[in-house]
Each structure stands twice: as structure tokens, then as C-alpha cells.
Design an enzyme around this catalytic site. Sequence first.
Site, PDB file in Angstrom:
ATOM      1  N   ASP A  34       5.023   9.001  -6.827  1.00 41.33           N
ATOM      2  CA  ASP A  34       5.647   8.317  -6.149  1.00 41.33           C
ATOM      3  C   ASP A  34       6.681   8.458  -5.042  1.00 41.33           C
ATOM      4  OD1 ASP A  34       3.464   5.790  -7.117  1.00 41.33           O
ATOM      5  OD2 ASP A  34       4.939   5.655  -8.901  1.00 41.33           O
ATOM      6  N   LYS A  55       4.118   5.072  -1.776  1.00 39.07           N
ATOM      7  CA  LYS A  55       4.206   3.593  -1.176  1.00 39.07           C
ATOM      8  C   LYS A  55       5.356   2.664  -0.467  1.00 39.07           C
ATOM      9  CE  LYS A  55       0.155   1.017  -3.630  1.00 39.07           C
ATOM     10  NZ  LYS A  55       0.121   2.706  -4.675  1.00 39.07           N
ATOM     11  N   MET A 168      13.265  -5.068  -5.630  1.00 41.53           N
ATOM     12  CA  MET A 168      13.066  -5.169  -4.451  1.00 41.53           C
ATOM     13  C   MET A 168      13.444  -6.750  -3.890  1.00 41.53           C
ATOM     14  SD  MET A 168       9.272  -3.904  -5.675  1.00 41.53           S
ATOM     15  CE  MET A 168       8.814  -3.727  -6.798  1.00 41.53           C
TER      16      MET A 168
END
Length: 266
Positions: A34, A55, A168
Site C-alpha cells: 500500500d 490508493k 481519513m
Amino acid sequence: MGRVVFIGAGPGAADLITVRGTQRLAQADVVLFDALTDPALRIYAPRACWIDVGKRGAPGTRSERSTEQDAINALLVDLAQTHDVVVRLKGGDPGVFGRLEQELEALAAVGVESEIVPGVTAALAAAADAQRPLTRRGRGRSVALATAMTREGSVEARRSADTAVYYMAGRRLAALARRLLVAGWAPETPVLVVSRAGWPDAVSSEHRVDTLAQATVLHAGRPTVVTVGAGAMGVGANEAVRSARAGLHAPGKGAAAQPVALEHSL
């Protein structure tokens, strides 16, 4: 047919990975990693082929370096058919907002064996960086983990536990503050904001729900975790001092204080 090992790399620096994680990583023929995993982890699998499938960006944005989830699923299946050990290296813990379910389902559909090695999730690293236990005896018996943003890009908040941790959240702190108030959190509720938790340059700051928006400048552009409620309060003899500095006073007894940065370059 090979097997796929999902490894939690931890939330930041390489030394936060578990011993089992390094052992499994050393067995890898291929590593799919990641975006937020520490490049220093490559020393544990120097002969493996490392493939970036990270991502990046918030919902509604586009990035040429982001990898679609369907592509990752297909790559795991294909690699498992030609290699003995495929490692899927995920930041934090694989099972906490890591899209683990989709990847497990893709492997199970074709009969690929898998193993999960847990890791330290960002909520725990943020609490450790700021020395704020997530659970508190007598007043902090429950913790809820949530993403601040939905798949559609809207901001949501609830009050279902003594402590809520939002992942997030860095791009929409002002919107999160408004949603927290609507959800029933009192304006003076303590809030802890930590960006780049688990890294040497982690930054922590104290706020209230009604002053949370002020954290935007301090944590801009950095992966951010927001802790609300009991788990955001100070500990021990310094709690009263920390609370006073952060403006954690009863309503009507003065204006909200400016945010206080607790730790820089931990």
C-alpha cells in the site's frame, strides 16, 4: 497454487510491524504494498518482487498512481497461481478499513489459501503518540472506529460510544465538527487530532468539538486520525493543565481556547 498472506505493516515506521509480520514477509516471492507502508520494510524481503498497488486521494478525486480494487483482486489471484507466497502488505491492520473483505472473497472464489497477520491500527498509534489511552476506567468503556467520509464523499458522525475515532478525516475537519454537534456531542467535548501517527514526525494537537476546525492548518496534507470523547482527555497529574490550555471548560465560562500542539517530531 500458492497462498496469499495479508500482513498489517502498522501505521507508520517500519519497526511497528510485528515479529510474525517480518517472518512472513521474509518468505514472500511477491509483495503487493500500500501507499503508506514504510519503504524500509523492503529489507525483510530483498529478493521479492515489490509491486505498488497503493490508493491515493479522497473520494471524488482522481490520481494516475491509484490502483482500482478490482485490479488488485485480479492481481492477487493471478500471482497466487504462479508463486508460492504472495504477500499483501497493508498499512495499519488489514481488517480495519483495509478492504480486506473484497480481497478475501476474490481468493476464496478460486480456492486460494490465505493467512492474516494482524497489525497496529492508526487509532492505537495515535493514542500512543499522544499518551491518551483509548479506554478509561469508569468513563471510557467503549470505542467506536469509523471513517469520517462515506464512499460518496459526504461526512458522517455518530455518538455510539464513549470514545469515537475517525480515520481519513484530515480534509474535512470543519465538516466533521458540525456533524459531531448534530450527532449529540457537546461543544466542549475534548478532541485529539494526530497526523502521521506512528512516524517520527507525528504531530498531535488538542481541541474541543467546537474548535476542531482550527486543526486544519496544522495537519493539512497529512494522514490524520481524530479521537473524540473520553479517549481524547489528558491523563494523570497533567490533565488539569492540559485541559485548561485546550479550553476544556464548562459552557459559558469563557471563549474557546486556541488549539494546543502537544507533540512535534516525536
